[in-house]
Design an enzyme around this catalytic site. Structure first.
Site, PDB file in Angstrom:
ATOM      1  N   GLU A 135      -0.846  48.371  23.549  1.00  0.00           N
ATOM      2  CA  GLU A 135      -0.399  47.423  22.810  1.00  0.00           C
ATOM      3  C   GLU A 135      -0.764  46.068  23.125  1.00  0.00           C
ATOM      4  OE1 GLU A 135       1.727  50.151  23.838  1.00  0.00           O
ATOM      5  OE2 GLU A 135       1.519  50.923  21.887  1.00  0.00           O
TER       6      GLU A 135
ATOM      7  N   CYS B 214      -2.015  47.790  33.355  1.00  0.00           N
ATOM      8  CA  CYS B 214      -2.393  48.963  34.490  1.00  0.00           C
ATOM      9  C   CYS B 214      -2.343  50.215  33.998  1.00  0.00           C
ATOM     10  CB  CYS B 214      -1.605  48.521  35.753  1.00  0.00           C
ATOM     11  SG  CYS B 214      -2.135  49.847  37.113  1.00  0.00           S
ATOM     12  N   VAL B 215      -3.800  50.881  33.893  1.00  0.00           N
ATOM     13  CA  VAL B 215      -3.763  52.314  33.409  1.00  0.00           C
ATOM     14  C   VAL B 215      -4.242  53.032  34.751  1.00  0.00           C
ATOM     15  CG1 VAL B 215      -4.466  53.915  31.816  1.00  0.00           C
ATOM     16  CG2 VAL B 215      -4.474  51.345  31.303  1.00  0.00           C
TER      17      VAL B 215
ATOM     18  N   HIS C  18      -5.047  61.030  28.845  1.00  0.00           N
ATOM     19  CA  HIS C  18      -6.093  60.334  28.093  1.00  0.00           C
ATOM     20  C   HIS C  18      -6.494  59.014  28.665  1.00  0.00           C
ATOM     21  CE1 HIS C  18      -2.122  59.507  26.664  1.00  0.00           C
ATOM     22  NE2 HIS C  18      -2.058  58.898  25.773  1.00  0.00           N
TER      23      HIS C  18
ATOM     24  N   PHE D 262      -9.650  39.812  29.527  1.00  0.00           N
ATOM     25  CA  PHE D 262      -9.212  41.390  29.750  1.00  0.00           C
ATOM     26  C   PHE D 262      -8.921  41.499  31.308  1.00  0.00           C
ATOM     27  CE2 PHE D 262     -10.513  45.804  31.262  1.00  0.00           C
ATOM     28  CZ  PHE D 262     -10.108  46.414  30.243  1.00  0.00           C
TER      29      PHE D 262
ATOM     30  N   ARG E 172      -5.826  45.657  44.119  1.00  0.00           N
ATOM     31  CA  ARG E 172      -6.185  44.773  43.289  1.00  0.00           C
ATOM     32  C   ARG E 172      -5.092  43.777  42.428  1.00  0.00           C
ATOM     33  NH1 ARG E 172      -9.065  48.821  44.070  1.00  0.00           N
ATOM     34  NH2 ARG E 172     -11.095  48.995  44.106  1.00  0.00           N
TER      35      ARG E 172
HETATM   36  N1  RBF Z   1       0.437  52.601  29.538  1.00  0.00           N
HETATM   37  C1  RBF Z   1      -0.291  51.947  30.689  1.00  0.00           C
HETATM   38  O1  RBF Z   1      -0.480  50.752  30.435  1.00  0.00           O
HETATM   39  N2  RBF Z   1      -0.437  52.512  31.585  1.00  0.00           N
HETATM   40  C2  RBF Z   1      -0.725  54.008  31.609  1.00  0.00           C
HETATM   41  O2  RBF Z   1      -1.002  54.277  32.913  1.00  0.00           O
HETATM   42  C3  RBF Z   1      -0.177  54.710  30.589  1.00  0.00           C
HETATM   43  N3  RBF Z   1      -0.381  55.992  30.863  1.00  0.00           N
HETATM   44  C4  RBF Z   1       0.288  56.750  29.898  1.00  0.00           C
HETATM   45  C5  RBF Z   1       0.326  58.307  29.804  1.00  0.00           C
HETATM   46  C6  RBF Z   1       0.771  58.984  28.722  1.00  0.00           C
HETATM   47  C7  RBF Z   1       0.748  60.345  28.842  1.00  0.00           C
HETATM   48  C8  RBF Z   1       1.130  58.308  27.456  1.00  0.00           C
HETATM   49  C9  RBF Z   1       1.545  58.948  26.151  1.00  0.00           C
HETATM   50  C10 RBF Z   1       1.062  56.781  27.279  1.00  0.00           C
HETATM   51  C11 RBF Z   1       0.662  55.878  28.745  1.00  0.00           C
HETATM   52  N4  RBF Z   1       0.838  54.705  28.489  1.00  0.00           N
HETATM   53  C12 RBF Z   1       0.090  53.911  29.484  1.00  0.00           C
HETATM   54  C13 RBF Z   1       1.154  53.975  27.189  1.00  0.00           C
HETATM   55  C14 RBF Z   1       0.251  53.726  26.223  1.00  0.00           C
HETATM   56  O3  RBF Z   1      -0.318  52.379  26.508  1.00  0.00           O
HETATM   57  C15 RBF Z   1       0.943  53.046  24.950  1.00  0.00           C
HETATM   58  O4  RBF Z   1       2.247  52.400  25.353  1.00  0.00           O
HETATM   59  C16 RBF Z   1       1.718  54.119  24.283  1.00  0.00           C
HETATM   60  O5  RBF Z   1       0.823  55.467  24.230  1.00  0.00           O
HETATM   61  C17 RBF Z   1       2.164  54.080  23.055  1.00  0.00           C
HETATM   62  O6  RBF Z   1       1.388  53.637  22.167  1.00  0.00           O
END
Ligand code: RBF
Length: 144
Positions: free
Chosen positions: A53, A75-76, A83, A108, A122
Site C-alpha cells: 500500500e 519491511c518485507v 510472494h 524508497f 538495518r
Molecule cells: N507487507 C509487508 O510490508 N511486509 C511483509 O513481509 C508482508 N508479508 C505478507 C505476506 C502475505 C502472505 C500477505 C498476504 C501479505 C503480506 N504483506 C506484507 C502485506 C502486503 O504488503 C499488503 O498489505 C497486503 O497484501 C494487502 O494488499
C-alpha cells in the site's frame, strides 16, 4: 553550503507490517529530517497496512500541493512472505511511478530481507538505519 529547508514539508508513509522494524525506520527518518533542518510541524506521518500500500499512500501524499517530498518506509521479510518478489517488485515500481507522476521525490525506504535479524541490522542495528538514509536522500533531492 546548506540549503534552507525550514519551509519544506515532508510526508513519511509507514507500513504497519513488521511494525517493530518500521517504527525504528520512522524514528531514524524523523530524527534525520529534524537534523537536516525540516521543522517538526512540517513532517506529516501517515500509516498504511503493508508495503504493498506504500505505492498508493505515497502517491496520495505526493499529490498534495503542500508536500515537497515523500518517504516510504516498509519491511518485507522473505521467510514470512511467499510472494516476496511480487510485493517487492510492485512497491519498487509503484514508488518510482508516484515520483515520476508527481515530479516530486518519493523515496524508497523499504527493507527487503531474508529474515528478521537482517531487518533489525538495518533498522538501527549494525548496518545503520535505512530510514535515516531515506531521509538524507529526501534532503539531498530537495536541494537539487
Ligand atoms: N507487507 C509487508 O510490508 N511486509 C511483509 O513481509 C508482508 N508479508 C505478507 C505476506 C502475505 C502472505 C500477505 C498476504 C501479505 C503480506 N504483506 C506484507 C502485506 C502486503 O504488503 C499488503 O498489505 C497486503 O497484501 C494487502 O494488499
Amino acid at each position: 553550503k546548506k540549503v534552507d529547508l525550514s519551509s519544506r514539508k515532508v510526508a513519511i508513509v509507514v507500513a504497519s507490517w513488521n511494525e517493530e522494524i518500521t517504527e525504528s525506520l520512522y524514528e531514524g527518518a524523523f530524527n534525520a529530517l529534524i537534523e537536516g533542518g525540516i521543522r517538526k510541524s512540517n513532517i506529516i506521518r501517515k500509516d498504511v497496512p503493508g508495503s504493498f500500500e506504500l505505492s498508493l499512500g505515497g502517491l496520495w501524499m505526493a499529490e498534495r500541493k503542500e508536500i515537497d517530498a515523500v518517504i516510504c518506509l516498509g519491511c518485507v521479510i522473505q521467510g514470512d512472505t511467499p510472494h516476496f518478489d511480487y510485493i517487492c517488485q510492485a512497491v519498487a515500481y509503484g514508488i518510482t511511478e508516484a515520483g515520476l507522476k508527481t515530479r516530486k521525490p518519493v523515496i524508497f525506504g523499504v527493507l527487503t530481507t531474508l529474515n528478521k535479524a537482517q531487518a533489525l541490522d538495518r533498522a538501527g542495528g549494525k548496518f545503520g538505519n535505512k530510514g535515516e538514509e531515506a531521509a538524507l536522500t529526501a534532503i539531498q533531492m530537495l536541494g537539487f
